[in-house]
Design a protein around this motif. Structure first.
Motif, PDB file in Angstrom:
ATOM      1  N   ALA A 113     -11.254  -1.355   2.761  1.00  0.00           N
ATOM      2  CA  ALA A 113     -12.060  -0.164   2.480  1.00  0.00           C
ATOM      3  C   ALA A 113     -11.477   0.692   1.358  1.00  0.00           C
ATOM      4  O   ALA A 113     -12.192   1.502   0.757  1.00  0.00           O
ATOM      5  CB  ALA A 113     -12.198   0.682   3.744  1.00  0.00           C
ATOM      6  N   ALA A 114     -10.193   0.518   1.067  1.00  0.00           N
ATOM      7  CA  ALA A 114      -9.521   1.401   0.109  1.00  0.00           C
ATOM      8  C   ALA A 114     -10.154   1.393  -1.291  1.00  0.00           C
ATOM      9  O   ALA A 114     -10.294   2.460  -1.906  1.00  0.00           O
ATOM     10  CB  ALA A 114      -8.040   1.035   0.031  1.00  0.00           C
ATOM     11  N   TYR A 168       1.615   3.112  -3.318  1.00  0.00           N
ATOM     12  CA  TYR A 168       0.588   3.814  -4.064  1.00  0.00           C
ATOM     13  C   TYR A 168       0.562   5.292  -3.719  1.00  0.00           C
ATOM     14  O   TYR A 168       0.592   5.677  -2.565  1.00  0.00           O
ATOM     15  CB  TYR A 168      -0.798   3.193  -3.815  1.00  0.00           C
ATOM     16  CG  TYR A 168      -0.899   1.810  -4.369  1.00  0.00           C
ATOM     17  CD1 TYR A 168      -0.809   1.598  -5.732  1.00  0.00           C
ATOM     18  CD2 TYR A 168      -1.049   0.716  -3.522  1.00  0.00           C
ATOM     19  CE1 TYR A 168      -0.866   0.326  -6.256  1.00  0.00           C
ATOM     20  CE2 TYR A 168      -1.110  -0.564  -4.036  1.00  0.00           C
ATOM     21  CZ  TYR A 168      -1.021  -0.749  -5.409  1.00  0.00           C
ATOM     22  OH  TYR A 168      -1.075  -2.012  -5.921  1.00  0.00           O
ATOM     23  N   HIS A 209      -1.603   8.972  -4.640  1.00  0.00           N
ATOM     24  CA  HIS A 209      -3.003   9.312  -4.868  1.00  0.00           C
ATOM     25  C   HIS A 209      -3.357   9.084  -6.345  1.00  0.00           C
ATOM     26  O   HIS A 209      -2.710   9.606  -7.230  1.00  0.00           O
ATOM     27  CB  HIS A 209      -3.246  10.772  -4.500  1.00  0.00           C
ATOM     28  CG  HIS A 209      -4.664  11.209  -4.738  1.00  0.00           C
ATOM     29  ND1 HIS A 209      -5.713  10.755  -3.977  1.00  0.00           N
ATOM     30  CD2 HIS A 209      -5.193  12.032  -5.668  1.00  0.00           C
ATOM     31  CE1 HIS A 209      -6.840  11.300  -4.415  1.00  0.00           C
ATOM     32  NE2 HIS A 209      -6.548  12.083  -5.434  1.00  0.00           N
ATOM     33  N   SER A 267     -13.110   1.282  -2.255  1.00  0.00           N
ATOM     34  CA  SER A 267     -14.363   2.031  -2.319  1.00  0.00           C
ATOM     35  C   SER A 267     -14.141   3.507  -2.629  1.00  0.00           C
ATOM     36  O   SER A 267     -15.083   4.211  -2.996  1.00  0.00           O
ATOM     37  CB  SER A 267     -15.132   1.897  -1.000  1.00  0.00           C
ATOM     38  OG  SER A 267     -14.403   2.469   0.075  1.00  0.00           O
ATOM     39  N   ARG A 268     -12.899   3.953  -2.540  1.00  0.00           N
ATOM     40  CA  ARG A 268     -12.609   5.339  -2.913  1.00  0.00           C
ATOM     41  C   ARG A 268     -12.625   5.514  -4.428  1.00  0.00           C
ATOM     42  O   ARG A 268     -12.695   6.629  -4.932  1.00  0.00           O
ATOM     43  CB  ARG A 268     -11.245   5.757  -2.352  1.00  0.00           C
ATOM     44  CG  ARG A 268     -11.188   5.836  -0.836  1.00  0.00           C
ATOM     45  CD  ARG A 268     -10.001   6.654  -0.365  1.00  0.00           C
ATOM     46  NE  ARG A 268      -8.727   6.029  -0.686  1.00  0.00           N
ATOM     47  CZ  ARG A 268      -8.073   5.204   0.135  1.00  0.00           C
ATOM     48  NH1 ARG A 268      -8.598   4.912   1.328  1.00  0.00           N
ATOM     49  NH2 ARG A 268      -6.919   4.677  -0.209  1.00  0.00           N
ATOM     50  N   HIS A 269     -12.544   4.415  -5.156  1.00  0.00           N
ATOM     51  CA  HIS A 269     -12.479   4.479  -6.615  1.00  0.00           C
ATOM     52  C   HIS A 269     -13.632   3.772  -7.319  1.00  0.00           C
ATOM     53  O   HIS A 269     -13.947   4.102  -8.466  1.00  0.00           O
ATOM     54  CB  HIS A 269     -11.158   3.874  -7.096  1.00  0.00           C
ATOM     55  CG  HIS A 269      -9.953   4.568  -6.555  1.00  0.00           C
ATOM     56  ND1 HIS A 269      -9.458   5.736  -7.080  1.00  0.00           N
ATOM     57  CD2 HIS A 269      -9.147   4.256  -5.491  1.00  0.00           C
ATOM     58  CE1 HIS A 269      -8.398   6.121  -6.389  1.00  0.00           C
ATOM     59  NE2 HIS A 269      -8.185   5.238  -5.417  1.00  0.00           N
ATOM     60  N   SER A 315       0.827  -1.203   0.000  1.00  0.00           N
ATOM     61  CA  SER A 315       0.000   0.000   0.000  1.00  0.00           C
ATOM     62  C   SER A 315       0.863   1.256   0.000  1.00  0.00           C
ATOM     63  O   SER A 315       0.468   2.282  -0.547  1.00  0.00           O
ATOM     64  CB  SER A 315      -0.939   0.002   1.209  1.00  0.00           C
ATOM     65  OG  SER A 315      -0.189  -0.058   2.411  1.00  0.00           O
ATOM     66  N   ARG A 357      -6.475   2.996  -8.330  1.00  0.00           N
ATOM     67  CA  ARG A 357      -7.510   2.583  -9.291  1.00  0.00           C
ATOM     68  C   ARG A 357      -6.908   1.690 -10.374  1.00  0.00           C
ATOM     69  O   ARG A 357      -7.433   0.619 -10.674  1.00  0.00           O
ATOM     70  CB  ARG A 357      -8.156   3.819  -9.917  1.00  0.00           C
ATOM     71  CG  ARG A 357      -9.291   3.501 -10.898  1.00  0.00           C
ATOM     72  CD  ARG A 357      -9.872   4.805 -11.453  1.00  0.00           C
ATOM     73  NE  ARG A 357     -11.064   4.543 -12.236  1.00  0.00           N
ATOM     74  CZ  ARG A 357     -11.060   4.198 -13.515  1.00  0.00           C
ATOM     75  NH1 ARG A 357      -9.907   4.048 -14.153  1.00  0.00           N
ATOM     76  NH2 ARG A 357     -12.200   3.985 -14.154  1.00  0.00           N
TER      77      ARG A 357
END
Length: 238
Positions: free
Chosen positions: A52-53, A13, A15, A55-57, A10, A19
């Motif tokens: 949860a990460a 990555y 920002h 779900s931001r994309h 992680s 995706r």
């Protein structure tokens, strides 16, 4: 899943590129598991991020799968653009357009299954997927129509010709991937089968509409009842 099998940590990555990492992870996973077995949790583990990460994309797994499928159509379209822009004849371009579809399916079995299968129930709900699919098909249909026009087909027949070619390439690809063609009790080589099927269809297109009408007439006579056929022969003889 072991840390070694994760695509990245992680911390790797920045920002925005999570995706793309999830898309690539999904494409990679489809080489080993079915689309039905993929989940956001599964892919989050692959790339080494929290559950949860993603779900931001992506709103959910369906949106992610649609995006993965769109990437497949984008890759197929890129191959077809190269064929369109080549100096080949109309016939050669049509052959290559159909063959590249079958070969893409063979190389990317899981991805292709996602692209054309039932896992994504409503393609039209995902604009990117719809656009990329239409673009790939448009490149194909334009090439087939160009060959059809060159071979004397009317504008009214072009969509029929295109659908016949599409049915042939798609049916062949799906039969091969499902191990239904060639049949297990035959010794037909797959490359030879692909060549024969595609060239046979293209031979029918290049033969033109007049040849088709002759075949239609012969088929119609073959379906004619024996009594009617006998009466017609007697009428000609009298």
């Amino acid at each position: 899943m072991s840390p070694k099998s994760s695509i990245a940590k992680s911390a790797d990555y920045h920002h925005g590129n999570l995706r793309n990492a999830l898309i690539e992870a999904g494409r990679s996973a489809l080489m080993d598991v079915s689309a039905q077995d993929l989940s956001l949790r599964y892919l989050a583990r692959m790339v080494g991020v929290s559950e949860a990460a993603p779900s931001r994309h992506f709103a959910g797994i369906d949106e992610l799968l649609a995006t993965i499928a769109a990437s497949g159509y984008r890759d197929l379209a890129a191959l077809r653009v190269a064929i369109r822009d080549s100096e080949d004849t109309a016939l050669s371009k049509a052959y290559r357009m159909m063959r590249v579809y079958v070969e893409f399916a063979q190389r990317h079995n899981g991805l292709f299954g996602l692209m054309i299968g039932p896992r994504i129930a409503a393609h039209q709900a995902y604009p990117e997927l719809t656009d990329e699919s239409n673009r790939s098909f448009g490149l194909f249909s334009d090439t087939i129509e160009a060959l059809a026009i060159e071979s004397g087909w009317s504008q009214a027949d072009l969509k029929l010709v295109t659908h016949a070619a599409w049915s042939m390439e798609h049916g062949l690809a799906t039969l091969i991937l499902s191990n239904r063609a060639p049949r297990a009790d035959t010794k037909v080589a797959i490359p030879k089968l692909i060549d024969f099927v595609l060239v046979t269809l293209l031979s029918a297109i290049t033969a033109g509409p007049d040849h088709l009408q002759r075949v239609i007439q012969q088929c119609a006579r073959a379906e004619e009842p024996v009594v009617a056929r006998t009466a017609r022969k007697r009428a000609k003889a009298s």
